[in-house]
Write an enzyme that holds these catalytic residues in place. Sequence first.
Site, short mmCIF file in Angstrom:
data_model
loop_
_atom_site.label_atom_id
_atom_site.label_comp_id
_atom_site.label_asym_id
_atom_site.label_seq_id
_atom_site.Cartn_x
_atom_site.Cartn_y
_atom_site.Cartn_z
N GLY A 18 0.75 -1.08 0.07
CA GLY A 18 -0.01 0.04 0.09
C GLY A 18 1.01 1.31 -0.02
O GLY A 18 0.37 2.29 0.57
N ASP A 68 -0.63 -8.40 -6.44
CA ASP A 68 -2.14 -8.41 -6.30
C ASP A 68 -2.10 -9.45 -4.80
O ASP A 68 -1.70 -10.53 -4.76
CB ASP A 68 -2.76 -9.37 -7.01
CG ASP A 68 -4.31 -9.48 -6.92
OD1 ASP A 68 -4.69 -9.24 -5.59
OD2 ASP A 68 -5.14 -10.18 -7.52
N TYR A 159 -15.32 -3.19 6.91
CA TYR A 159 -13.93 -2.62 7.01
C TYR A 159 -13.57 -2.76 8.54
O TYR A 159 -12.36 -3.15 8.98
CB TYR A 159 -13.99 -1.01 6.71
CG TYR A 159 -12.60 -0.35 6.91
CD1 TYR A 159 -11.84 -0.50 5.82
CD2 TYR A 159 -12.32 0.57 8.07
CE1 TYR A 159 -10.33 0.21 5.78
CE2 TYR A 159 -11.06 1.20 8.00
CZ TYR A 159 -10.21 0.88 7.10
OH TYR A 159 -9.11 1.58 7.25
N ALA A 160 -14.40 -2.46 9.73
CA ALA A 160 -14.20 -2.59 10.98
C ALA A 160 -13.98 -4.21 11.22
O ALA A 160 -13.03 -4.44 11.93
CB ALA A 160 -15.35 -2.04 11.86
N THR A 161 -14.89 -5.09 10.65
CA THR A 161 -14.48 -6.43 10.86
C THR A 161 -13.10 -6.93 10.24
O THR A 161 -12.48 -7.44 11.06
CB THR A 161 -15.51 -7.32 10.04
OG1 THR A 161 -16.96 -6.96 10.67
CG2 THR A 161 -15.38 -8.99 10.15
N LYS A 163 -10.28 -4.92 10.26
CA LYS A 163 -9.44 -4.38 10.84
C LYS A 163 -9.26 -4.89 12.23
O LYS A 163 -8.23 -5.16 12.85
CB LYS A 163 -9.60 -2.70 10.89
CG LYS A 163 -9.44 -2.22 9.70
CD LYS A 163 -7.92 -2.36 8.98
CE LYS A 163 -7.66 -1.56 7.74
NZ LYS A 163 -6.46 -1.63 7.24
#
Length: 256
Positions: A18, A68, A159-161, A163
């Site tokens: 990233g 990827d 997203y919360a899951t 992270k």
Amino acid sequence: MTSSPTPSSAPRRALLTGAAGGIGWGIATHLAELGYALALSDRSSESLAPLLTEVTGTAADVTCLPADLTDPQSVTAAVDAAVARFQGLDVVVNCAGVLKDARVETMTAATFQQVLQVNLIGMLNVTAAAMPALRRSGTGRVISLTSRAWLGNYGSSNYATSKGAIAGVSRSLALSLAADGVTVNCIAPGFVETPMSNSLPANILERVRRSIPVGRVGRPEDIARTVAFLAAREAGYLTGQTITVCGGRSIAGSMR
């Protein structure tokens, strides 16, 4: 534990995923200033080209390795290329991630799975591929970017899951790798100023700023300095932890 760690005078060798994003860019430039050898990874060579230009001449060595992260073969090829170029690897920074918000009742299974595949499975693919080199380092470091959102964020269940899962799996990995001198930690950024966050409406940005006890939003360098601390040879007694870098917002009330 490995019997032949890298000399303490040698440059630290890091793989950063990233790297072309706002926070990843800040991490890359800071580690370059500290004299790291850097393998920069993102989805394409084109996205990495400006960053490569910026850190060349500052980093001890630098290479770009597009990958990827959801494809284990692509990840293994990138990690192997970094190890071959640097003759080893000391640090992995898992910074890659995607955000696709929606309320649970409107979120498709495909969207939920895509976020998990990139954010969680991608992190595991990279870490698994790098484990042999990190063990040989003697002072290996895995640093993964979670998010303050793992504490709960409206409209960000996927997203919360993802992270929160990174924080959990990192604790398990820390136990597995501790005897090899490898530490595994997470950084959970709060609101950080990036091109993406700056695209929000001005009134929302002001509400966020007022909700942060230190009185300002975060900057990529705030996260980068925390990465550098965790990546150092001297940070070997800290493992299995999640450091929330949010200006105190995680202990404050809701936005006013």
